[in-house]
Design a protein around this motif. Structure first.
Motif, short mmCIF file in Angstrom:
data_model
loop_
_atom_site.label_atom_id
_atom_site.label_comp_id
_atom_site.label_asym_id
_atom_site.label_seq_id
_atom_site.Cartn_x
_atom_site.Cartn_y
_atom_site.Cartn_z
N ARG A 144 -48.53 -11.46 -49.08
CA ARG A 144 -49.88 -11.34 -48.65
C ARG A 144 -49.92 -9.97 -48.10
N GLU A 145 -51.00 -9.32 -48.03
CA GLU A 145 -51.53 -8.25 -47.43
C GLU A 145 -52.77 -8.54 -46.71
N GLY A 146 -53.11 -7.74 -45.70
CA GLY A 146 -54.26 -8.09 -44.83
C GLY A 146 -54.00 -9.26 -43.72
N SER A 147 -54.73 -9.22 -42.62
CA SER A 147 -54.75 -10.20 -41.82
C SER A 147 -53.30 -10.44 -41.04
N SER A 148 -53.22 -11.45 -40.19
CA SER A 148 -51.82 -11.35 -39.31
C SER A 148 -50.78 -11.85 -40.45
N GLU A 149 -50.97 -12.62 -41.55
CA GLU A 149 -50.31 -12.98 -42.78
C GLU A 149 -49.72 -11.79 -43.26
N GLY A 150 -50.42 -10.77 -43.54
CA GLY A 150 -50.09 -9.59 -44.22
C GLY A 150 -49.09 -8.77 -43.23
N LEU A 151 -49.28 -8.74 -41.89
CA LEU A 151 -48.41 -8.33 -40.98
C LEU A 151 -47.20 -8.69 -41.02
N GLU A 152 -47.20 -10.02 -41.08
CA GLU A 152 -45.75 -10.62 -41.21
C GLU A 152 -44.90 -10.20 -41.96
N GLU A 153 -45.48 -9.88 -43.12
CA GLU A 153 -44.57 -9.26 -44.48
C GLU A 153 -43.92 -8.06 -43.95
N TYR A 154 -44.14 -7.34 -42.91
CA TYR A 154 -43.23 -6.36 -42.42
C TYR A 154 -42.40 -6.56 -41.14
N GLN A 155 -42.39 -7.61 -40.91
CA GLN A 155 -41.75 -8.21 -39.86
C GLN A 155 -40.18 -8.55 -40.01
N GLU A 156 -39.44 -8.38 -39.24
CA GLU A 156 -38.05 -8.94 -39.48
C GLU A 156 -37.85 -10.21 -37.97
N ILE A 157 -37.87 -11.27 -38.21
CA ILE A 157 -37.95 -12.25 -37.04
C ILE A 157 -36.45 -12.50 -36.73
N ARG A 158 -36.13 -12.33 -35.44
CA ARG A 158 -34.98 -12.36 -34.96
C ARG A 158 -34.90 -13.62 -34.07
N TYR A 159 -33.77 -14.37 -33.89
CA TYR A 159 -33.86 -15.49 -32.83
C TYR A 159 -32.72 -15.45 -31.89
N TYR A 160 -32.70 -15.52 -30.67
CA TYR A 160 -31.95 -15.66 -29.62
C TYR A 160 -31.83 -17.11 -29.02
N ASN A 161 -30.57 -17.50 -28.84
CA ASN A 161 -30.46 -18.99 -28.38
C ASN A 161 -29.57 -18.48 -26.89
N LEU A 162 -29.98 -18.54 -25.80
CA LEU A 162 -29.42 -18.51 -24.69
C LEU A 162 -29.16 -19.39 -23.66
N ALA A 163 -27.84 -19.35 -23.43
CA ALA A 163 -27.30 -20.38 -22.30
C ALA A 163 -27.18 -19.61 -21.04
N LEU A 164 -27.63 -19.90 -19.89
CA LEU A 164 -27.72 -19.51 -18.62
C LEU A 164 -26.19 -19.08 -18.01
N ARG A 165 -25.26 -19.78 -18.55
CA ARG A 165 -23.91 -19.80 -18.13
C ARG A 165 -23.11 -19.80 -19.44
N PRO A 166 -21.88 -18.97 -19.34
CA PRO A 166 -21.29 -19.08 -20.63
C PRO A 166 -20.60 -20.60 -20.74
N THR A 167 -20.73 -21.19 -21.96
CA THR A 167 -20.00 -22.43 -22.41
C THR A 167 -18.70 -22.04 -23.01
N THR A 168 -17.80 -23.31 -22.39
CA THR A 168 -16.62 -23.07 -23.05
C THR A 168 -16.14 -24.10 -24.09
#
Length: 168
Positions: A144-168
């Motif tokens: 899609r183009e136009g509106s927020s859905e259209g802007l999403e076409e140009y985005q690369e979504i990146r996910y971070y999963n954070l632990a406060l302390r390193p796990t072993t």
């Protein structure tokens, strides 16, 4: 005429190839039995223009009934039952826009829900809006183009999963 000139209601199509294509669609439809009510050809003056055209009784096997027209041609097909109209509308590899004209709001949404298109105009001929997503399905495009859905076409979504302390 020039679409920017005052009083002009119908401007040019994209290029001369489009004019040739539109004339071919009209010729194919009339050869298959459609009735040309008005228009149907390019005016004699220079430029990429095609007359506003109305064809009635367009047969289902006409190229016009199964193509994206992108020009000033209205193709009228008659039907006896709503299911027949929906089946004809969906019997194409394209699906940019569909249209429903009715005074019955339940029918409007019932038909709109069954159309295999990216946009549906209900009781209007111009369903697009700059604030709404625009795009088709099937061979009429992806995304899609136009509106927020259209802007999403140009985005690369990146996910971070954070632990406060390193796990072993």
């Amino acid at each position: 005429g020039n679409g920017l000139a005052p009083g002009v209601g119908l401007g040019p199509v994209i290029d001369h190839n489009a004019v040739t294509r539109l004339a071919g669609l009209v010729q194919d439809a009339t050869r298959r039995g459609a009735h040309l009510v008005t228009g149907g050809s390019a005016p004699s003056h220079p430029g990429s223009f095609f007359e506003a055209t109305l064809l009635d009784h367009v047969p289902a096997d006409a190229d016009l009934a199964r193509s994206e027209i992108f020009g000033p041609i209205a193709a009228i097909q008659r039907f006896s039952h709503q299911d027949e109209a929906i089946a004809r509308a969906n019997d194409t590899e394209f699906g940019l826009a569909g249209y429903v004209f009715t005074e019955n709001l339940d029918r409007a949404f019932n038909v709109a829900d069954q159309l295999a298109t990216g946009l549906v105009g209900i009781n209007q001929g111009v369903p697009s809006n700059a604030a709404a997503p625009f795009g088709g399905v099937k061979q009429s495009g992806l995304g899609r183009e136009g509106s927020s859905e259209g802007l999403e076409e140009y985005q690369e979504i990146r996910y971070y999963n954070l632990a406060l302390r390193p796990t072993t």
